[in-house]
Enzyme design. Structure first.
Site, short mmCIF file in Angstrom:
data_model
loop_
_atom_site.label_atom_id
_atom_site.label_comp_id
_atom_site.label_asym_id
_atom_site.label_seq_id
_atom_site.Cartn_x
_atom_site.Cartn_y
_atom_site.Cartn_z
NE ARG A 172 -1.52 1.03 4.11
CZ ARG A 172 -0.80 1.79 4.93
NH1 ARG A 172 0.31 1.33 5.45
NH2 ARG A 172 -1.19 3.00 5.25
NE ARG A 176 1.75 10.18 8.09
CZ ARG A 176 2.92 10.35 8.61
NH1 ARG A 176 3.48 11.54 8.63
NH2 ARG A 176 3.56 9.35 9.14
CE1 TYR A 348 16.08 -2.94 8.39
CE2 TYR A 348 13.89 -2.75 9.34
CZ TYR A 348 15.12 -2.22 9.08
OH TYR A 348 15.43 -0.95 9.52
P1 FAD Z 1 24.02 -6.49 14.20
O1 FAD Z 1 24.00 -5.11 14.69
O2 FAD Z 1 24.35 -6.73 12.78
O3 FAD Z 1 25.02 -7.32 15.12
C1 FAD Z 1 25.52 -8.58 14.75
C2 FAD Z 1 26.99 -8.59 15.06
O4 FAD Z 1 27.48 -9.92 14.88
C3 FAD Z 1 27.82 -7.70 14.14
O5 FAD Z 1 28.53 -6.75 14.89
C4 FAD Z 1 28.76 -8.67 13.44
O6 FAD Z 1 30.05 -8.14 13.22
C5 FAD Z 1 28.80 -9.84 14.42
N1 FAD Z 1 29.15 -11.10 13.78
C6 FAD Z 1 28.58 -11.66 12.70
N2 FAD Z 1 29.18 -12.81 12.39
C7 FAD Z 1 30.17 -12.99 13.31
C8 FAD Z 1 31.16 -14.00 13.50
N3 FAD Z 1 31.27 -15.03 12.67
N4 FAD Z 1 32.03 -13.87 14.53
C9 FAD Z 1 31.95 -12.79 15.35
N5 FAD Z 1 31.03 -11.80 15.21
C10 FAD Z 1 30.17 -11.91 14.19
N6 FAD Z 1 16.44 0.16 12.96
C11 FAD Z 1 15.71 1.15 13.51
O7 FAD Z 1 15.02 0.93 14.50
N7 FAD Z 1 15.75 2.43 13.00
C12 FAD Z 1 16.50 2.74 11.90
O8 FAD Z 1 16.50 3.90 11.47
C13 FAD Z 1 17.26 1.71 11.28
N8 FAD Z 1 18.02 1.97 10.20
C14 FAD Z 1 18.71 0.96 9.60
C15 FAD Z 1 19.48 1.25 8.48
C16 FAD Z 1 20.19 0.24 7.84
C17 FAD Z 1 21.02 0.56 6.64
C18 FAD Z 1 20.10 -1.09 8.33
C19 FAD Z 1 20.81 -2.21 7.62
C20 FAD Z 1 19.36 -1.37 9.47
C21 FAD Z 1 18.66 -0.36 10.12
N9 FAD Z 1 17.95 -0.60 11.28
C22 FAD Z 1 17.21 0.40 11.85
C23 FAD Z 1 17.94 -1.93 11.91
C24 FAD Z 1 19.04 -2.10 13.00
O9 FAD Z 1 20.29 -1.92 12.40
C25 FAD Z 1 18.92 -3.49 13.62
O10 FAD Z 1 17.70 -3.61 14.31
C26 FAD Z 1 20.02 -3.86 14.63
O11 FAD Z 1 21.26 -3.35 14.30
C27 FAD Z 1 20.10 -5.37 14.72
O12 FAD Z 1 20.98 -5.76 15.74
P2 FAD Z 1 21.63 -7.21 15.72
O13 FAD Z 1 22.37 -7.35 16.98
O14 FAD Z 1 20.62 -8.22 15.37
O15 FAD Z 1 22.62 -7.21 14.44
#
Ligand code: FAD
Length: 370
Positions: A172, A176, A348
């Site tokens: 959708r 607004r 995501y």
């Molecule tokens: P991550 O932050 O990716 O942490 C995972 C970690 O695991 C990383 O540091 C990585 O290095 C580590 N890792 C992976 N594999 C290994 C390995 N083999 N050995 C050791 N370490 C490893 N959310 C919002 O609420 N607002 C926003 O405006 C927003 N903007 C975003 C913009 C972008 C471009 C993106 C991609 C995401 C956005 N998000 C936003 C989402 C947000 O980034 C995520 O919700 C959050 O970072 C997820 O946290 P996580 O711990 O799951 O993953």
């Protein structure tokens, strides 16, 4: 080496919330991350006194009061409201699509006038059953909105023509019919004063943390370092891609320090025509109302992803979701390993959702331990 209750792979938000909660219950945690810093994708780098969102602009927003209260334990948030601007050739529009956008586009004032134009343009397309994203967007919003604000941006984002993209990507169009440029509909919103990294630092206070350590290398020498593992890396990589690789879209950031105090007058500017190769320009200081003499901008280029590159956005189409389900089955039978976070769940997640998912997982751990 010391034996831990938990080895947490990934010092991102998911891993950090887990470490914090487990630490409060007296569990010992070792947190490792392959990057040379903590905080995962919400890491902020200090450049010229400005907190640069190194892995893409992050705005905290939620409608969940519990999550808002939770994150506010670790930082004070400012009053930033995300109000992006779209540039199409030499025209400039407010986003999300609202009365400011329509007024600028058609020189009108009232919601009724805007609705009439949209309705007329929708009918003029003659589309009744959209077969691809282009037809879907025309069907939902008419020609002007599609051509000026959706087409070029979406094609850059996906690296494919809108006629080659499936219709379901746009379910959708969030029109607004009020003069309101606040991008999010959530009750709570802001940027942590001081950036995101100190939040994660606080969450990790009780844990042992080692950065620059890749799990797959580390486990060769340290197979028994912890009773349990919380893995927030890529689920397919954990299983050595044995069923094939899950697909992502990636983003390349071109970050530049500029010798001026205000480059674009807004934190987020989207470029919606196809001639400009980048999708957005972020001016980081505006997230925190910065008064520094210089400014830092990041141009974002959406790009194809291949194994080994930084994975950003999961491509949750049928094919990849089915593959993820197969990996999930393998994960469920993996003893003493919990898969979580955006990479572990191939999903995501906004930050509020990742916190909620971690807290839910933590509750499950506690219940099974009781
Ligand atoms: P991550 O932050 O990716 O942490 C995972 C970690 O695991 C990383 O540091 C990585 O290095 C580590 N890792 C992976 N594999 C290994 C390995 N083999 N050995 C050791 N370490 C490893 N959310 C919002 O609420 N607002 C926003 O405006 C927003 N903007 C975003 C913009 C972008 C471009 C993106 C991609 C995401 C956005 N998000 C936003 C989402 C947000 O980034 C995520 O919700 C959050 O970072 C997820 O946290 P996580 O711990 O799951 O993953």
């Amino acid at each position: 080496m010391k034996k831990y209750d938990y080895l947490i792979v990934g010092a991102g938000l998911y891993g950090a919330v887990m470490a914090y909660e487990l630490g409060k219950k007296g569990k010992s945690c070792l947190v490792i991350d392959k990057r040379d810093h903590i905080a995962g994708n919400i890491y902020c780098e200090d450049v010229e006194g400005i907190h640069v969102h190194k892995y893409g602009a992050h705005i905290f927003h939620t409608s969940d009061k519990n999550i808002w209260d939770y994150i506010n334990r670790f930082a004070e948030f400012n009053h930033y409201i995300n109000s992006p601007v779209a540039v199409y050739k030499d025209e400039l529009y407010n986003l999300p699509f609202n009365m400011n956008t329509f007024s600028k586009m058609w020189g009108i004032k009232t919601p009724e006038e805007a609705k009439k134009i949209i309705e007329r343009q929708r009918k003029e397309t003659g589309i009744t059953e959209p077969k691809n994203l282009e037809e879907q967007a025309l069907f939902l919003g008419g020609k002007d909105i599609y051509e000026k604000l959706i087409k070029g941006y979406t094609e850059k984002q996906w690296g494919r023509k809108c006629t080659e993209l499936p219709a379901f990507i746009i379910k959708r169009l969030p029109f607004r019919f009020v003069y309101d440029n606040n991008y999010f509909n959530d009750r709570y919103q802001g940027i942590p004063i001081g950036g995101y990294t100190p939040i994660v630092e606080k969450m990790l206070e009780k844990a042992d943390v080692r950065t620059g350590v890749d799990f797959f290398e580390f486990r060769k020498q340290n197979a028994d370092i912890a009773e349990k593992i919380i893995f927030t890396g890529m689920i397919d990589e954990y299983f050595d891609y044995r069923l094939g690789a899950l697909e992502y879209r990636s983003v390349r950031f071109e970050t530049e320090v500029l010798d001026c105090d205000n480059y674009q007058g807004n934190a987020v500017v989207n470029y919606t025509d196809s001639e400009v190769p980048y999708t957005r320009v972020i001016e980081h200081k505006h997230f925190e109302f910065g008064k520094q003499e210089k400014t830092v901008i990041s141009r974002e280029y959406s790009s194809e992803w291949v194994v080994g590159m930084e994975p950003y956005y999961p491509v949750n189409d049928e094919k990849n979701n089915a593959l993820f389900e197969q990996y999930k089955k393998l994960a469920d039978s993996e003893k003493n390993v919990i898969f979580g976070g955006r990479l572990g769940n191939y999903k995501y997640y906004d930050m509020d959702k990742v916190i909620a998912a971690a807290l839910e997982q933590f509750e499950k751990i506690m219940q099974t331990a009781e």
